[in-house]
Write a protein that holds these residues in place. Structure first.
Motif, short mmCIF file in Angstrom:
data_model
loop_
_atom_site.label_atom_id
_atom_site.label_comp_id
_atom_site.label_asym_id
_atom_site.label_seq_id
_atom_site.Cartn_x
_atom_site.Cartn_y
_atom_site.Cartn_z
N PRO A 529 -9.98 -3.13 -20.84
CA PRO A 529 -10.92 -2.57 -21.81
C PRO A 529 -12.31 -2.44 -21.20
CG PRO A 529 -9.69 -4.43 -22.72
CD PRO A 529 -9.41 -4.41 -21.27
N HIS A 530 -13.10 -1.54 -21.75
CA HIS A 530 -14.50 -1.41 -21.32
C HIS A 530 -15.20 -2.76 -21.46
CE1 HIS A 530 -18.73 -0.20 -21.37
NE2 HIS A 530 -18.34 0.90 -20.75
N PRO A 531 -16.06 -3.14 -20.51
CA PRO A 531 -16.74 -4.45 -20.60
C PRO A 531 -17.45 -4.68 -21.92
CG PRO A 531 -17.14 -3.45 -18.47
CD PRO A 531 -16.44 -2.41 -19.29
N GLY A 532 -17.90 -3.61 -22.56
CA GLY A 532 -18.56 -3.74 -23.86
C GLY A 532 -17.61 -3.55 -25.03
N TYR A 533 -16.31 -3.42 -24.75
CA TYR A 533 -15.28 -3.21 -25.77
C TYR A 533 -15.69 -2.08 -26.71
CZ TYR A 533 -13.69 -7.68 -23.98
OH TYR A 533 -13.26 -8.69 -23.14
N GLU A 534 -16.08 -0.94 -26.09
CA GLU A 534 -16.61 0.18 -26.88
C GLU A 534 -15.51 1.05 -27.48
OE1 GLU A 534 -19.03 2.28 -24.14
OE2 GLU A 534 -20.55 0.70 -23.96
N GLU A 535 -14.33 1.08 -26.88
CA GLU A 535 -13.29 1.96 -27.37
C GLU A 535 -12.75 1.46 -28.71
OE1 GLU A 535 -13.29 -0.33 -24.80
OE2 GLU A 535 -11.58 0.33 -23.58
N ASP A 536 -12.24 2.40 -29.50
CA ASP A 536 -11.68 2.02 -30.80
C ASP A 536 -10.41 1.20 -30.64
OD1 ASP A 536 -13.66 3.21 -32.32
OD2 ASP A 536 -12.62 5.13 -32.47
N LEU A 537 -9.57 1.59 -29.67
CA LEU A 537 -8.28 0.92 -29.51
C LEU A 537 -8.29 0.10 -28.23
CD1 LEU A 537 -5.40 0.62 -30.65
CD2 LEU A 537 -4.73 2.53 -29.18
N ILE A 538 -8.05 -1.18 -28.37
CA ILE A 538 -8.02 -2.11 -27.23
C ILE A 538 -6.61 -2.66 -27.12
CG2 ILE A 538 -8.86 -4.31 -26.33
CD1 ILE A 538 -11.51 -3.75 -27.73
N VAL A 539 -6.01 -2.58 -25.93
CA VAL A 539 -4.67 -3.11 -25.69
C VAL A 539 -4.80 -4.36 -24.83
CG1 VAL A 539 -2.37 -2.65 -24.81
CG2 VAL A 539 -3.70 -0.79 -25.80
N LEU A 540 -4.27 -5.47 -25.34
CA LEU A 540 -4.29 -6.74 -24.62
C LEU A 540 -2.88 -7.30 -24.56
CD1 LEU A 540 -7.45 -8.34 -26.30
CD2 LEU A 540 -7.33 -7.23 -24.06
N HIS A 541 -2.69 -8.30 -23.71
CA HIS A 541 -1.38 -8.92 -23.59
C HIS A 541 -1.07 -9.79 -24.82
CE1 HIS A 541 -1.42 -8.59 -18.92
NE2 HIS A 541 -1.03 -7.50 -19.52
N ASP A 542 0.20 -9.83 -25.14
CA ASP A 542 0.66 -10.66 -26.24
C ASP A 542 1.11 -12.01 -25.69
OD1 ASP A 542 1.30 -11.44 -28.77
OD2 ASP A 542 3.08 -10.18 -28.96
N GLY A 543 1.07 -13.01 -26.54
CA GLY A 543 1.51 -14.34 -26.17
C GLY A 543 1.42 -15.27 -27.34
N PRO A 544 1.97 -16.47 -27.24
CA PRO A 544 1.97 -17.44 -28.35
C PRO A 544 0.54 -17.79 -28.77
CG PRO A 544 3.49 -18.12 -26.62
CD PRO A 544 2.70 -16.99 -26.07
N GLY A 545 0.22 -17.54 -30.00
CA GLY A 545 -1.08 -17.90 -30.54
C GLY A 545 -2.22 -17.02 -30.10
N PHE A 546 -1.95 -15.94 -29.35
CA PHE A 546 -3.04 -15.10 -28.84
C PHE A 546 -3.80 -14.42 -29.98
CE2 PHE A 546 -1.61 -14.19 -24.18
CZ PHE A 546 -1.52 -15.55 -23.97
N ALA A 547 -3.08 -13.95 -31.00
CA ALA A 547 -3.74 -13.21 -32.08
C ALA A 547 -4.77 -14.10 -32.78
CB ALA A 547 -2.70 -12.72 -33.08
N GLU A 548 -4.39 -15.35 -33.08
CA GLU A 548 -5.31 -16.25 -33.77
C GLU A 548 -6.54 -16.56 -32.92
OE1 GLU A 548 -2.10 -16.56 -33.50
OE2 GLU A 548 -1.46 -16.24 -35.57
N LYS A 549 -6.34 -16.73 -31.61
CA LYS A 549 -7.46 -17.05 -30.74
C LYS A 549 -8.39 -15.86 -30.54
CE LYS A 549 -4.96 -20.61 -28.14
NZ LYS A 549 -4.42 -21.01 -26.81
#
Length: 596
Positions: A529-549
C-alpha cells in the motif's frame, strides 16, 4: 543478358519461397505437442518445453528463413539501398544531430507504447513494486515508514524492515527515479526515457568510428535485440544502469581523446550507475578502469587531471551511497539489500560450490545472452568483431567480467526479458556486433563478392527472426499482465469503497484460476500500500486475529476477507464488519472473461 536476368529472378523467387516456407514452418510448431507457449514459472532458470521449441525454431527456421528472404530482395532493392547508404554517409553535422533525435524518439516510443500495450503498465516482478514503494517513501520526505501491526499482514517481499519500520531494499538510484515519478506525477516515464539512451549512444559511437550509415545499423541492432527491446518496457534498475554505462563508454572515449573535464564526467556517470546497480557497475567498468590505471602507470595519461577528475566525479555518488545507507540501516557501510544476508557482503543467500555457481549461473546466463541478444547471428557478429580494436576488446572483457560476477551469487535472474542481470551487456555487444558486420562486408569486398548480399542476408535474418521473436515474447508478457489486470478489476468492480481486504498471498490467489496458473507470473505478492494509505482499497495478508489488530489502524474502513469460492468461482469476498453490507455478487476472473 536476358537469360542471366531471368535466372536471377527465378533464384530470387526460389529463395523467397523457401524463406516463406521456413517462417510458416516455425508457426506450424504451435500444433506440436510442446507448442510454442511461453510460461513464467519458478525457478528462474526453468523453461517450458514450448519456450525451448521457440528457441530451437528461431535458430533453425527463422534465422535461415530470414536470410533467404533478405537474399530474395537483393536484386530489386540493392540500387535504392545503395543510394540511401550514400545519402546517410553524406549527412551534415546538423542532419546527424537530427538523426540522433529521431533514434531517441523511436526508442522512447517503442519502450513507452510497449509498456502500455504489452505490459498494460504493470510490473513483471515484485522488485518493481517494492522499488516504487521506496520511491513513495522518499517522495514523502522519509527514509522509513511505520508498517502495519501485525507486521505479517504487510506485503514485505523485497522490503527492508527494521523495528516495525520499512522501505524498499532496492538501491538509492532506483528509488530516486520512482520518487521523481511520484513527485511529478509521471510514474514510470523516467524509465522509458532511460530506455532510449543506449540506442542513441551506440549510434553515436558507431557513427564516429565507422560512419553515419553504420551508426544507423548499430541503432537497429539495439532496437531489434530482444533483451534490449523487452527490458525497455519495464521499470527495472537495469534500465538506469544500462543507460548510465552506455554514456560512460562515451565519456571514456572522450576522456582518452580530450582529457580535462571528461574524466570528471566519466566518474560522475559511473557513480550514477553505481547508485542503481553497484556490483554490476564495478564489474562491468573494471576493464576500462584497469586500462586507465595501466596507462597512468606508463605515464601515458596526466595523473593529476585523470585521478583528480575521477575522484571528483565519483564523490557525489559515494557520499549519497553512504549517507543513504546510514539513514536506512544505521550503518553507512551496510546497504539494505546486503543486510538481508550477512555483512561483510555475502551476495548469496545459500552456500554453493564454485562449480555449481559457474554452471547454474554463469553458464546459464551465457546461454541466455546467446539466445536473447541477437540469436545465432549475434554470436557470429560478436565473435568476428571482438578483435576489431582496443574498444571492442574492452567491451567484450566487460561482458565477461559481468558474467564472472555470477561466481559470487546464486540468483540466476529471470529470462522473460532476456538475462535480466546482464542487461547492461546489450549496448556493449551491439557495438562489438556492428564492427563484426563491418568486417564481414570488408571480407566480401576483398573477395570480390557483392557486399549487398552479406548485408541483405544478415539484416534479413535479424529483422525477420528477431522481429517474430520479439513479438511472440511481448505477447506472452501481455498474457501474464492480464492476470494482474484481471485481479485488480475483480476487486475494483466489487465497489467496496474505502476498505481493507485480507487475502492470502497474491500468488496463492491468482493460482486458483486455472488459466492464470497455466501462464504463470513472477509477480508473487500484492503491491505494498502507499506509505500514506491513500488508496481506497488496501490489500493486506490474512491471518489469525489480523482483522481485530488492524481495526484501530483503519477505523474508517470496512474489512473484507478473500476466501476460496465455490466452483466455478475461484474465490469470493466476505464482509467482516458487523452489520456491513456484503459486496455485490460478481463472477471471479476466468479464462473466458479475463476478470473484466
Amino acid at each position: 543478358m536476358t537469360s542471366a536476368r531471368g535466372s536471377t529472378g527465378w533464384n530470387a523467387v526460389a529463395q523467397g519461397a523457401l524463406g516463406c516456407f521456413l517462417v510458416a514452418a516455425f508457426f506450424g510448431l504451435k500444433e506440436t505437442a510442446p507448442g510454442l507457449t511461453v510460461s513464467f514459472r519458478m525457478p528462474f532458470s526453468a523453461s517450458s518445453s514450448g519456450e525451448l521449441y521457440q528457441w530451437l525454431g528461431h535458430a533453425l527456421l527463422l534465422v535461415p528463413g530470414g536470410v533467404l528472404l533478405g537474399l530474395s530482395l537483393v536484386h530489386g532493392l540493392s540500387a535504392p539501398a545503395v543510394r540511401m547508404w550514400r545519402r546517410l554517409e553524406a549527412l551534415s553535422a546538423q542532419e546527424r544531430r537530427a538523426g540522433a533525435v529521431l533514434v531517441a524518439v523511436v526508442a522512447f516510443l517503442l519502450a513507452r507504447v510497449g509498456r502500455f500495450v504489452f505490459l498494460l503498465d504493470r510490473p513483471i516482478t515484485d522488485d518493481e513494486q517494492a522499488a516504487r514503494f521506496g520511491g513513495q517513501v522518499l517522495a514523502s520526505g522519509r527514509f522509513l515508514v511505520k508498517l502495519t501491526d501485525p507486521l505479517e499482514s504487510f506485503p514485505t517481499i523485497f522490503l527492508y524492515v527494521r523495528d516495525g519500520m520499512g522501505s524498499s531494499f532496492e538501491w538509492l538510484g532506483l528509488q530516486v527515479a520512482w520518487a521523481l515519478g511520484e513527485l511529478t506525477g509521471t510514474g514510470s516515464l523516467v524509465f522509458s526515457l532511460a530506455a532510449a539512451v543506449p540506442a542513441v549512444v551506440v549510434a553515436w559511437v558507431a557513427t564516429r568510428r565507422l560512419g553515419p550509415a553504420w551508426g544507423g545499423v548499430a541503432a537497429l541492432l539495439v532496437l531489434l535485440s530482444p533483451m534490449s527491446a523487452l527490458l525497455s518496457m519495464t521499470a527495472h534498475a537495469h534500465l538506469l544502469s544500462r543507460a548510465a554505462l552506455s554514456v560512460a563508454v562515451v565519456c571514456f572515449l572522450q576522456a582518452e581523446e580530450k582529457g580535462g573535464r571528461w574524466w570528471t564526467w566519466l566518474g560522475l556517470v559511473s557513480g550514477v550507475s553505481f547508485l542503481c546497480r553497484p556490483f554490476e557497475t564495478l564489474f562491468f567498468l573494471a576493464p576500462f578502469y584497469l586500462w586507465v590505471l595501466w596507462r597512468l602507470v606508463r605515464r601515458e595519461l596526466p595523473v593529476g587531471a585523470c585521478l583528480g577528475g575521477l575522484v571528483l566525479g565519483w564523490l557525489p555518488a559515494v557520499v549519497a551511497f553512504l549517507a543513504f545507507n546510514h539513514a536506512v540501516t544505521g550503518d553507512a557501510l551496510l546497504p539494505a539489500r546486503v543486510s538481508m544476508y550477512t555483512f561483510p557482503a555475502k551476495l548469496s543467500a545459500h552456500d554453493a560450490s564454485m562449480l555449481e555457481r559457474f554452471g547454474a549461473n554463469t553458464s546459464y546466463n551465457a546461454l541466455m545472452l546467446a539466445v536473447w541478444f541477437l540469436g545465432p547471428v549475434g554470436v557470429l557478429l560478436v565473435g568476428v568483431g571482438a578483435s576489431w580494436d582496443r574498444l571492442t576488446k574492452l567491451l567484450l572483457l566487460s561482458v565477461l567480467a559481468l558474467l564472472g560476477l555470477g561466481l559470487f551469487h546464486d540468483n540466476h535472474g529471470i529470462h522473460s526479458v532476456g538475462p535480466i542481470h546482464y542487461s547492461e551487456c546489450a549496448p556493449a555487444l551491439a557495438l562489438v556486433a556492428v564492427h563484426g558486420l563491418r568486417r564481414l562486408v570488408d571480407v566480401a569486398r576483398r573477395a570480390e563478392l557483392p557486399s549487398a548480399t552479406v548485408m541483405a542476408g544478415v539484416l534479413g535474418s535479424l529483422v525477420v527472426g528477431l522481429g517474430i521473436f520479439d513479438m511472440r515474447n511481448a505477447l506472452a508478457l501481455r498474457e501474464q499482465a492480464l492476470i494482474h489486470e484481471s485481479m485488480e478489476a475483480y476487486l475494483n468492480d466489487a465497489r467496496l469503497g474505502r476498505a481493507v481486504v485480507l487475502a492470502p498471498q497474491y500468488a496463492v490467489a491468482w493460482n486458483q484460476v486455472p488459466a492464470f496458473r497455466k501462464v504463470g507470473s513472477f509477480v508473487l505478492e500484492w503491491p505494498p500500500p502507499h506509505p500514506g494509505y491513500e488508496e481506497d482499497l488496501i490489500v493486506l495478508h490474512d491471518g489469525p486475529g489480523f482483522a481485530e489488530k488492524l481495526r484501530p489502524r483503519f477505523p474508517d474502513r470496512r474489512f473484507f476477507r478473500m476466501v476460496p469460492g465455490k466452483a466455478p468461482d475461484p474465490f469470493r469476498l466476505e464482509p467482516l464488519d458487523v452489520g456491513g453490507a456484503p459486496p455485490p455478487a460478481l463472477p471471479a476472473p476466468t479464462a473466458e472473461t479475463g476478470g473484466r
